[in-house]
Design a protein around this motif. Structure first.
Motif, short mmCIF file in Angstrom:
data_model
loop_
_atom_site.label_atom_id
_atom_site.label_comp_id
_atom_site.label_asym_id
_atom_site.label_seq_id
_atom_site.Cartn_x
_atom_site.Cartn_y
_atom_site.Cartn_z
N ALA A 19 0.83 -1.20 0.00
CA ALA A 19 0.00 0.00 0.00
C ALA A 19 0.87 1.26 0.00
CB ALA A 19 -0.92 0.01 1.22
N VAL A 20 1.95 1.21 0.76
CA VAL A 20 2.89 2.33 0.81
C VAL A 20 4.27 1.75 0.54
CG1 VAL A 20 3.95 4.06 2.31
CG2 VAL A 20 1.46 3.72 2.37
N ARG A 21 4.94 2.32 -0.44
CA ARG A 21 6.19 1.71 -0.89
C ARG A 21 7.38 2.65 -0.80
NH1 ARG A 21 5.54 -0.60 -6.59
NH2 ARG A 21 4.77 1.48 -7.05
N GLY A 22 7.83 2.87 0.43
CA GLY A 22 9.05 3.64 0.59
C GLY A 22 8.84 5.14 0.55
N VAL A 23 8.16 5.65 1.58
CA VAL A 23 7.88 7.09 1.62
C VAL A 23 8.82 7.81 2.58
CG1 VAL A 23 6.18 8.76 2.49
CG2 VAL A 23 5.47 7.01 0.86
N ASP A 24 9.47 8.83 2.07
CA ASP A 24 10.26 9.74 2.90
C ASP A 24 9.53 11.07 2.94
OD1 ASP A 24 12.61 8.06 3.31
OD2 ASP A 24 12.92 8.31 1.14
N LEU A 25 9.05 11.42 4.11
CA LEU A 25 8.26 12.65 4.24
C LEU A 25 8.74 13.41 5.45
CD1 LEU A 25 5.66 14.25 3.34
CD2 LEU A 25 4.45 12.92 5.07
N ARG A 26 8.90 14.71 5.27
CA ARG A 26 9.35 15.54 6.37
C ARG A 26 8.41 16.72 6.47
NH1 ARG A 26 14.94 16.63 8.49
NH2 ARG A 26 14.77 18.79 9.14
N VAL A 27 7.88 16.96 7.65
CA VAL A 27 6.94 18.06 7.85
C VAL A 27 7.45 18.93 8.99
CG1 VAL A 27 4.58 18.71 8.43
CG2 VAL A 27 5.00 16.65 7.06
N GLU A 28 7.66 20.20 8.69
CA GLU A 28 8.22 21.13 9.69
C GLU A 28 7.10 21.73 10.54
OE1 GLU A 28 11.39 21.36 10.04
OE2 GLU A 28 11.95 20.29 8.20
#
Lengths: 248, 168
Positions: free
Chosen positions: A25-34
């Protein structure tokens, strides 16, 4: 020292098992939220948006990868530690509301603030303010079952914000609203965001996404676009009339 | 703008500046207010075509002003405009043409085109959100016009998503 990002994920993966068949369903997510950022997550159904935001709230367990919230590792926490973390830091608006059925609207909204240690008076004032902003002041004494779907959805948003959480996570928060109620929700989201609220929400409603600072697009479980909304080229003073005319 | 002016004049005779004000009051900030020059040019053409006629009205200490009124032919043109169905959604969308044609030549990649277009639509939506917020809540006409633009934009975004799913 720099403030750590509110969210940081590293190669986050979720694979469901469907009768022994792995379904990524999710394949390798890099997420950054400030801190203070408003991020809209968009994408077709089945692209992994809901799964992603559920993992960020600890409501779904990741298969691999890392989740960091406010600089602390969170993906390794157990269920009760996640519950505590949510109570302290996260407001979550579910697609299907999840209100407590045998409590009034007012109690549903006040509960998270009370659990987080607010005084009854503070909790009541915040509740009155939020329900007022969402046009629900006169529904405070009702039970969730007496409300229409759109009303329940707005109560869920009020509840998620009651606590002034460090992070607001929402899954299609306007999915059940008509355009007038959506306008109230947009106004409230815009207002809390201006006050510094960090928001990550899944939406296919462009009005909601248009409020965000940044849009992340998912396709097949991967991020295919991540960036700030451009400043529009045509922005006449005194009226954005030709934005309307554009569609002519 | 021709039919708009005819419609306003069907209500009552007016001079150019009154027509400009009537457009502004009716549509609020949601519609770009035409400049007065454009209005006079349009009135001139309508007059030449026999759809309106102008009479000079004397004013005490100013130059005469021209008051326009609708002729029978003008009334007929207005009726035709009202009665004919208004053009529906555009089938030939310029972005779609770009999306189909550009990758064939290797000029651009579809995913990049779609992503850029999505951000652009959302930025337009943000402008519409702001416009709605600035608009007088009692001006229903303006708010409905903005909402219509929002719904069109939503449809464009949904379509973009379909393109991304199927073409990439």
């Amino acid at each position: 020292m720099d403030t750590p990002p509110v969210i940081s994920t590293v190669n986050l993966v979720k694979i469901y098992q469907d009768g022994g068949v792995p379904v990524p369903a999710v394949r390798g997510v890099d997420l950054r939220v400030e801190p203070g950022e408003f991020v809209a997550i968009m994408g077709p159904s089945g692209s992994g948006k809901s799964t992603l935001v559920h993992m960020l709230g600890g409501l779904d367990v990741r298969t691999s990868g890392e989740i960091w919230l406010d600089g602390d590792r969170a993906d390794t926490l157990g269920e009760s530690a996640w519950a505590l973390l949510r109570r302290r830091k996260i407001g979550f608006v579910f697609q299907f509301f999840n209100l407590v059925a045998n409590m009034t609207v007012a109690d549903n909204v006040e509960l998270p603030a009370l659990l987080a240690g607010a005084s009854p008076r503070e909790a009541r004032e915040r509740r009155e303010q939020l329900l007022g902003a969402l046009g629900l002041a006169d529904r405070a004494g009702a039970a969730p079952a007496q409300l229409a779907g759109g009303e329940q959805q707005r109560v869920a948003l009020a509840r998620a914000l009651a606590n002034r959480p460090r992070l607001l996570l929402a899954d299609e928060p306007t999915g059940n609203l008509d355009s007038r109620n959506t306008r109230d929700v947009l106004k409230l989201l815009g207002q809390v965001h201006r006050d510094g609220q960090t928001i990550v929400l899944v939406t296919h409603d462009a009005r909601v996404a248009g409020l965000a600072d940044r849009v992340v697009s998912l396709l097949d479980g991967q991020i295919v676009d991540d960036g700030a909304l451009p400043v529009s080229r045509r922005r006449p003073r005194g009226g954005v009339g030709d934005v309307v005319e554009l569609r002519g | 703008m021709r039919p708009f002016l005819l419609a306003l004049l069907a209500k009552e005779p007016a001079h150019g500046y009154e027509l400009k004000q009537a457009l502004e009051q009716t549509f609020g900030s949601a519609y770009p207010s035409p400049n007065i020059g454009q209005i006079y040019v349009t009135l001139g053409r309508l007059e030449k075509d026999g759809l309106v006629r102008a009479v000079d009205v004397e004013q005490s200490n100013r130059p005469n002003k021209k008051v326009y009124y609708l002729t029978a032919a003008g009334r007929e043109a207005l009726d035709d405009w009202v009665d004919e169905p208004t053009e529906g959604p555009r089938v030939r969308d310029e972005f779609f043409m770009k999306l189909v044609l550009a990758p064939m030549t290797g000029i651009a990649d579809r995913m990049a085109l779609i992503n850029r277009q999505r951000r652009h639509y959302l930025a337009l939506m943000r402008d519409l959100n702001e416009l709605a917020e600035r608009t007088d809540p009692d001006n229903q006409v303006a708010l409905l016009l903005i909402e219509g633009a929002m719904l069109h934009l939503q449809a464009d975004l949904d379509w973009l998503e379909r393109c991304q799913e199927d073409l990439s």
